[in-house]
Design an enzyme around this catalytic site. Structure first.
Site, PDB file in Angstrom:
ATOM      1  N   HIS A 112     -42.068  19.238   4.927  1.00  0.00           N
ATOM      2  CA  HIS A 112     -43.156  18.142   3.938  1.00  0.00           C
ATOM      3  C   HIS A 112     -44.094  17.014   4.522  1.00  0.00           C
ATOM      4  CE1 HIS A 112     -40.245  18.981   0.224  1.00  0.00           C
ATOM      5  NE2 HIS A 112     -41.030  20.156   1.437  1.00  0.00           N
ATOM      6  N   PHE A 140     -33.568  18.064   1.469  1.00  0.00           N
ATOM      7  CA  PHE A 140     -34.152  17.336   2.623  1.00  0.00           C
ATOM      8  C   PHE A 140     -36.028  17.428   3.439  1.00  0.00           C
ATOM      9  CE2 PHE A 140     -29.673  19.849   3.434  1.00  0.00           C
ATOM     10  CZ  PHE A 140     -29.264  18.450   3.114  1.00  0.00           C
ATOM     11  N   CYS A 141     -36.652  17.456   1.581  1.00  0.00           N
ATOM     12  CA  CYS A 141     -38.204  17.277   1.785  1.00  0.00           C
ATOM     13  C   CYS A 141     -38.311  18.473   3.157  1.00  0.00           C
ATOM     14  CB  CYS A 141     -38.669  16.258   2.426  1.00  0.00           C
ATOM     15  SG  CYS A 141     -38.788  14.834   1.733  1.00  0.00           S
ATOM     16  N   ALA A 142     -38.014  19.739   3.075  1.00  0.00           N
ATOM     17  CA  ALA A 142     -38.484  21.373   3.404  1.00  0.00           C
ATOM     18  C   ALA A 142     -38.072  22.400   2.951  1.00  0.00           C
ATOM     19  CB  ALA A 142     -37.724  21.478   4.591  1.00  0.00           C
TER      20      ALA A 142
END
Ligand SMILES: Cc1ncc(COP(=O)(O)O)c(C=O)c1O
Length: 455
Positions: free
Chosen positions: A129, A375-377
């Site tokens: 992100h 995982f911020c993805a």
């Protein structure tokens, strides 16, 4: 897959000394165990050498770019030398700037704020992100997840060829995925960007701690990374690269340090001359310890030698992948396939397990710290899991209860300080949990599984 032992393979160096080697943690089942930190991709432990360097400097700490006193001068020199060390570590070109920021996220937001007017941005949906989201003021093209490195290059080529030929454009790409650990074809993507008159920024948050990064050789325009993933957890990051867009942009923060001269105008307003150097984007009192720590880590990794660090990490990667491959219930997530070169970041799901439950059991029953979630993805993990985006929880906050189908993944990650014993213990724990199940009861609290200690 046969795996050699580290001792037998002379090219594999010993782990570098890091802080926390002797830390023990309580187990929910009773007793204590040495903590196995296997979440390097989130934050790596400090290198002992970085800690020692910072401790040795601490008594001499003083204000940067401000005081006339000896310690202020010394700290200013140290800060500016740290810039030069980082420039050397990244093999920057003459004229490139090294700006100290707070983190990779901060670096990419700084670059986003410095984009020229009407800049187009191209970014793969697979990005973290921090690379996906900062381009709020630009026209962004999100590129679909490629299934091979060659497809990534072809996808970018096509997108760039379709854009209006004139006007500035920026490609933002990761060097190594924070989900799969897979390396992206940065040099080829940079060549494609440049061939179409675009520039490229490399998100090296996961690459720089594991591999040498040469701005010159990769021919990227900027590179961003974080100190806390590079064994220097003192609150600094870096944006390094071409000076022109940075020099022409409004300062990222307005204030002292960024301004060379400020004067009142006849009409009562204020005129400001901003610095043209990196200081333009470093308003306020700089984080000298953070910058010094990053420089210390750069030196430590260079002195240790990336060849042997890479060899050791490859050995650990093989060991973990081979161990996980022996457990049929485990599925390792991958975009580019088994043979893709990668760093020590491996995400997986376990049949019949909620990932948060599994990660909680690794921690509570084995003293092993991994990460679970998206995982911020989010777009990438959803693509890899093939799950419905509507049912996902927020980053790190899964919605499924213990025992339900996994909507997110488990990530194990390691690096220069990881001893063999940590990955061996991790693999033994995975085998045991899959075979015997958890020995404790868990409940969901704030969207996470936690040991139920109410009984
Ligand atoms: C590939 C990648 N880019 C960017 C970031 C953001 O780094 P930071 O949280 O230090 O800003 C991360 C953090 O995990 C990352 O893995």
């Amino acid at each position: 897959m046969s795996v050699s032992t580290a001792a037998a393979d002379k090219s594999v160096c010993a782990p570098l000394p890091v802080l926390g080697r002797d830390v023990t943690v309580p187990l929910v089942t009773g007793g204590e165990v040495a903590y196995a930190a296997l979440d390097y991709a989130a934050s790596a432990p400090a290198l002992q050498r970085v800690w020692d360097d910072v401790a040795a400097y601490a008594p001499y700490y003083g204000s940067v770019h401000r005081g006339a006193g000896y310690l202020s001068q010394l700290s200013t020199d140290l800060f500016e030398n740290a810039r030069r060390t980082v420039a050397g570590f990244l093999d920057c070109r003459d004229g490139d700037q090294v700006v100290f920021t707070r983190s990779t996220t901060d670096s990419l937001n700084l670059l986003a704020a410095a984009l020229p007017a009407d800049c187009r941005v191209f970014v793969f949906e697979t990005e973290h992100h921090a690379s996906l989201l900062p381009w709020k003021n630009a026209q962004v093209t999100y590129l679909d997840a490629p299934r091979t490195p060659a497809e990534a290059v072809a996808t970018l080529e096509r997108a760039l060829a379709d854009r209006e030929p004139h006007g500035p454009a920026l490609v933002c790409v990761t060097g190594a995925s924070n989900v799969t650990g897979e390396l992206w074809p940065v040099r080829e993507l940079a060549a494609a960007a440049h061939a179409h008159g675009a520039r490229i920024v490399l998100d090296a948050a996961q690459l720089a701690p594991h591999h040498p990064v040469s701005v010159r050789d990769l021919d990227v325009d900027w590179v961003a990374f974080s100190g806390h993933k590079l064994y220097a957890p003192f609150g600094s990051g870096v944006l390094a690269g071409r000076a022109d867009w940075l020099r022409e942009a409004e300062p990222y923060l307005a204030g002292g340090g960024a301004s060379r001269k400020v004067s009142r105008r006849e009409d009562g307003g204020v005129d400001v001359e901003w610095h043209e150097s990196a200081a333009r984007h470093e308003a306020g009192s700089p984080n000298v310890i953070g910058a010094y720590a990053i420089a210390s880590a750069c030196k430590a990794l260079t002195d240790a030698g990336f060849d042997s660090l890479v060899a050791r990490e490859r050995y650990l990667i093989e060991k973990v992948r081979a161990g996980l491959a022996e457990v049929p219930e485990v599925r390792v997530l991958s975009l580019f396939g088994d043979d893709a070169p990668r760093v020590g970041v491996i995400s997986f799901v376990v049949d019949g397990w909620n990932s948060s439950h599994f990660a909680a059991a690794l921690s509570a029953e084995y003293g092993i710290g991994v990460r679970d979630g998206l995982f911020c993805a989010h777009p990438l993990v959803r693509t890899l899991l093939g799950s419905d985006p509507q049912t996902q929880g927020e980053c790190g906050a899964p919605e499924a209860a213990p025992g339900e189908k996994s909507l997110n993944a488990i990530r194990v990650s390691f690096g220069a300080g990881t001893p063999d014993e940590h990955v061996e213990r991790f693999l033994a724990a995975v085998r045991e949990l899959v075979r015997d199940g958890a020995r404790w009861n868990y409940r969901t609290e704030d969207g996470r599984c936690v040991p139920d200690t109410s009984a």
